[in-house]
Design a protein around this motif. Structure first.
Motif, mmCIF file in Angstrom:
data_model
loop_
_atom_site.group_PDB
_atom_site.id
_atom_site.type_symbol
_atom_site.label_atom_id
_atom_site.label_comp_id
_atom_site.label_asym_id
_atom_site.label_seq_id
_atom_site.Cartn_x
_atom_site.Cartn_y
_atom_site.Cartn_z
ATOM 1 N N THR A 89 0.826 -1.211 0.000
ATOM 2 C CA THR A 89 0.000 0.000 0.000
ATOM 3 C C THR A 89 0.860 1.261 0.000
ATOM 4 O O THR A 89 0.568 2.223 -0.720
ATOM 5 N N ALA A 90 1.931 1.242 0.800
ATOM 6 C CA ALA A 90 2.788 2.421 0.909
ATOM 7 C C ALA A 90 3.492 2.741 -0.405
ATOM 8 O O ALA A 90 3.811 3.914 -0.673
ATOM 9 N N LEU A 91 3.743 1.729 -1.234
ATOM 10 C CA LEU A 91 4.368 1.976 -2.530
ATOM 11 C C LEU A 91 3.339 2.179 -3.643
ATOM 12 O O LEU A 91 3.500 3.041 -4.502
ATOM 13 N N HIS A 92 2.284 1.377 -3.612
ATOM 14 C CA HIS A 92 1.299 1.394 -4.692
ATOM 15 C C HIS A 92 0.540 2.718 -4.766
ATOM 16 O O HIS A 92 0.410 3.307 -5.856
ATOM 17 N N VAL A 93 0.042 3.204 -3.639
ATOM 18 C CA VAL A 93 -0.817 4.391 -3.649
ATOM 19 C C VAL A 93 -0.084 5.634 -4.164
ATOM 20 O O VAL A 93 -0.583 6.313 -5.082
ATOM 21 N N PRO A 94 1.118 5.969 -3.651
ATOM 22 C CA PRO A 94 1.808 7.149 -4.211
ATOM 23 C C PRO A 94 2.153 6.989 -5.687
ATOM 24 O O PRO A 94 2.044 7.955 -6.456
ATOM 25 N N LEU A 95 2.573 5.782 -6.099
ATOM 26 C CA LEU A 95 2.921 5.568 -7.494
ATOM 27 C C LEU A 95 1.719 5.771 -8.403
ATOM 28 O O LEU A 95 1.808 6.433 -9.448
ATOM 29 N N VAL A 96 0.583 5.201 -8.028
ATOM 30 C CA VAL A 96 -0.625 5.335 -8.835
ATOM 31 C C VAL A 96 -1.034 6.802 -8.941
ATOM 32 O O VAL A 96 -1.381 7.289 -10.031
ATOM 33 N N MET A 97 -0.971 7.520 -7.832
ATOM 34 C CA MET A 97 -1.386 8.921 -7.847
ATOM 35 C C MET A 97 -0.447 9.773 -8.687
ATOM 36 O O MET A 97 -0.891 10.619 -9.474
ATOM 37 N N LEU A 98 0.861 9.564 -8.566
ATOM 38 C CA LEU A 98 1.827 10.366 -9.319
ATOM 39 C C LEU A 98 1.748 10.076 -10.816
ATOM 40 O O LEU A 98 1.698 11.000 -11.649
ATOM 41 N N ILE A 99 1.733 8.785 -11.170
ATOM 42 C CA ILE A 99 1.683 8.425 -12.594
ATOM 43 C C ILE A 99 0.357 8.862 -13.209
ATOM 44 O O ILE A 99 0.313 9.370 -14.333
ATOM 45 N N LEU A 180 -4.771 1.715 -13.399
ATOM 46 C CA LEU A 180 -4.817 3.082 -12.861
ATOM 47 C C LEU A 180 -5.683 4.019 -13.697
ATOM 48 O O LEU A 180 -5.775 5.213 -13.426
ATOM 49 N N GLY A 181 -6.351 3.470 -14.723
ATOM 50 C CA GLY A 181 -7.126 4.310 -15.631
ATOM 51 C C GLY A 181 -8.226 5.102 -14.968
ATOM 52 O O GLY A 181 -8.488 6.254 -15.339
ATOM 53 N N SER A 182 -8.893 4.515 -13.972
ATOM 54 C CA SER A 182 -9.971 5.243 -13.299
ATOM 55 C C SER A 182 -9.440 6.467 -12.569
ATOM 56 O O SER A 182 -10.083 7.528 -12.562
ATOM 57 N N THR A 183 -8.254 6.342 -11.973
ATOM 58 C CA THR A 183 -7.648 7.492 -11.300
ATOM 59 C C THR A 183 -7.259 8.561 -12.313
ATOM 60 O O THR A 183 -7.416 9.765 -12.054
ATOM 61 N N VAL A 184 -6.763 8.150 -13.470
ATOM 62 C CA VAL A 184 -6.422 9.106 -14.532
ATOM 63 C C VAL A 184 -7.648 9.899 -14.955
ATOM 64 O O VAL A 184 -7.599 11.136 -15.104
ATOM 65 N N THR A 228 -9.060 10.041 -4.276
ATOM 66 C CA THR A 228 -8.325 8.893 -4.789
ATOM 67 C C THR A 228 -7.352 8.334 -3.747
ATOM 68 O O THR A 228 -7.072 7.139 -3.759
ATOM 69 N N LEU A 229 -6.848 9.187 -2.868
ATOM 70 C CA LEU A 229 -5.989 8.697 -1.792
ATOM 71 C C LEU A 229 -6.748 7.717 -0.907
ATOM 72 O O LEU A 229 -6.254 6.616 -0.590
ATOM 73 N N ILE A 230 -7.960 8.088 -0.511
ATOM 74 C CA ILE A 230 -8.758 7.212 0.346
ATOM 75 C C ILE A 230 -9.161 5.939 -0.394
ATOM 76 O O ILE A 230 -8.996 4.820 0.116
ATOM 77 N N VAL A 231 -9.673 6.093 -1.610
ATOM 78 C CA VAL A 231 -10.165 4.931 -2.358
ATOM 79 C C VAL A 231 -9.041 3.951 -2.668
ATOM 80 O O VAL A 231 -9.184 2.737 -2.490
ATOM 81 N N ASN A 232 -7.902 4.462 -3.128
ATOM 82 C CA ASN A 232 -6.785 3.575 -3.472
ATOM 83 C C ASN A 232 -6.175 2.926 -2.232
ATOM 84 O O ASN A 232 -5.707 1.785 -2.298
ATOM 85 N N THR A 233 -6.167 3.637 -1.119
ATOM 86 C CA THR A 233 -5.654 3.050 0.120
ATOM 87 C C THR A 233 -6.529 1.890 0.566
ATOM 88 O O THR A 233 -6.030 0.806 0.913
ATOM 89 N N ILE A 234 -7.835 2.088 0.565
ATOM 90 C CA ILE A 234 -8.755 1.016 0.972
ATOM 91 C C ILE A 234 -8.633 -0.179 0.029
ATOM 92 O O ILE A 234 -8.589 -1.335 0.463
ATOM 93 N N ALA A 235 -8.571 0.095 -1.283
ATOM 94 C CA ALA A 235 -8.451 -0.999 -2.252
ATOM 95 C C ALA A 235 -7.134 -1.748 -2.088
ATOM 96 O O ALA A 235 -7.092 -2.980 -2.195
ATOM 97 N N SER A 236 -6.048 -1.037 -1.807
ATOM 98 C CA SER A 236 -4.742 -1.685 -1.651
ATOM 99 C C SER A 236 -4.707 -2.581 -0.417
ATOM 100 O O SER A 236 -4.115 -3.662 -0.441
ATOM 101 N N LEU A 237 -5.322 -2.137 0.657
ATOM 102 C CA LEU A 237 -5.346 -2.937 1.878
ATOM 103 C C LEU A 237 -6.190 -4.198 1.728
ATOM 104 O O LEU A 237 -6.083 -5.121 2.536
ATOM 105 N N GLN A 238 -7.034 -4.240 0.687
ATOM 106 C CA GLN A 238 -7.875 -5.413 0.441
ATOM 107 C C GLN A 238 -7.439 -6.173 -0.810
ATOM 108 O O GLN A 238 -8.216 -6.949 -1.366
ATOM 109 N N MET A 239 -6.199 -5.990 -1.228
ATOM 110 C CA MET A 239 -5.686 -6.657 -2.429
ATOM 111 C C MET A 239 -5.828 -8.171 -2.285
ATOM 112 O O MET A 239 -5.418 -8.756 -1.275
ATOM 113 N N PHE A 240 -6.430 -8.806 -3.312
ATOM 114 C CA PHE A 240 -6.648 -10.250 -3.210
ATOM 115 C C PHE A 240 -6.603 -10.962 -4.568
ATOM 116 O O PHE A 240 -5.716 -11.766 -4.824
ATOM 117 N N THR A 241 -7.544 -10.666 -5.457
ATOM 118 C CA THR A 241 -7.823 -11.529 -6.599
ATOM 119 C C THR A 241 -6.620 -11.729 -7.513
ATOM 120 O O THR A 241 -6.260 -12.863 -7.856
#
Length: 315
Positions: A89-99, A180-184, A228-241
């Motif tokens: 989560t700590a790596l994924h969320v900032p990367l997704v937001m910046l890119i 990351l398209g939805s965030t874009v 997007t910070l909140i949504v991506n953080t919650i999604a990252s903490l529930q990474m599964f499929t």
């Protein structure tokens, strides 16, 4: 002369029309309310009760008090999976937001082709998660994966993405950037809503491109950034499929590496519940994750008062 009687203070009585509209509103909301109670609220209450029991599906639940929560605090597998999840989560969320922000800034400049590129960036979001896991299992293959082949063309010996414990997490993070398209799209919509007058005023005052981005763009899109910070953080903490498909759904892959490197919290929860039938322990894990997400979200909301700008609001 008629005496005018003052209306008693208190709540105003609703007119027959208002009461009728309220009944229709509740009628249309009824399917959602029933669905929420049956499929969300009911299972949540049941899992809370099960978290205080020992339950294996076959036998009736046996109340054990806080034993499951005590075991959570001392189980190294839980700590390891939670650590992997937080690290991701700590790596994924900032990367997704910046890119995503960089891509949105580029999309804003493409003119007539903007609609085409919006579709291109959003299409991966529509890809089923299982298909994404299988796709990247092939792309990251050590021997004949496309990524290592491309690296080989420039003289780089590609790492063992799916078998080397040190490269498993970078491979998963690389895979997560696929959607990351939805965030874009969110950032692009926010950028298009920034008033052009503000940029013109800043340019007249002598502000350069970076100063305009920092002083105009970022404050005006801070609401989208916060969302997007909140949504991506919650999604990252529930990474599964995707991760489960890549590393735990394929027997050959699962036997070829140490699965601890890809053990995410929800994957471990799933295994405890449906592989080992430790439903009580898994329920306790679920409520611990719920508490973690709730605390992180509340902290983010509290800190948002310092950097989120709402138009029309005096700070």
């Amino acid at each position: 002369m008629a005496t005018v009687t003052a209306a008693a203070p208190g709540r105003r009585r609703r007119t027959p029309l208002a009461r009728r509209e309220a009944r229709w509103a509740y009628l249309f909301l009824a399917p959602w309310i029933v669905g929420f109670l049956i499929f969300y609220a009911g299972p949540m209450v049941a899992s809370l009760w099960l978290s205080f029991t020992e339950y294996d599906v076959i036998n009736a639940p046996r109340y054990t008090g806080l034993d499951n929560y005590r075991e959570l605090m001392s189980d190294p597998a839980v700590a390891r999976s939670l650590g992997n999840t937080v690290y991701y989560t700590a790596l994924h969320v900032p990367l997704v937001m910046l890119i995503s922000l960089g891509l949105a800034l580029l999309l804003k400049r493409v003119g007539r082709l903007q609609g085409f590129f919006r579709t291109v960036f959003y299409l991966p979001v529509m890809t089923p998660a299982v298909a994404v896991g299988i796709l990247f299992l092939l792309l990251l293959n050590t021997q004949d994966g496309l990524i290592n082949r491309v690296l080989g063309l420039v003289g780089i010996d590609g790492p063992s993405w799916t078998t080397d414990p040190h490269w498993v997490m970078p491979g998963i993070i690389l895979m997560s950037l696929w959607s990351l398209g939805s965030t874009v799209i969110i950032y692009l919509a926010a950028l298009q809503n920034v008033p052009r007058d503000l940029y013109e005023a800043a340019a007249i005052d002598g502000a350069g491109p970076w100063a305009r981005f920092r002083s105009v763009t970022l404050p005006m899109i801070s609401g989208a950034l916060f969302f997007t910070l909140i949504v991506n953080t919650i999604a990252s903490l529930q990474m599964f499929t995707e991760v489960y498909t890549m590393y735990f759904g394929n027997r050959e892959t699962q036997n070829s590496f140490n699965s601890d490197a890809a053990s995410f919290y929800v994957i471990h929860l799933f295994q405890e519940a449906f592989q080992f039938l430790h439903m009580g322990f898994a329920s306790a894990m679920a409520w611990l994750l719920f508490a973690i997400i709730l605390i992180i979200t509340l902290v983010q909301v509290k800190l948002s008062n310092r950097f989120v700008y709402y138009e029309g609001e005096d700070k």
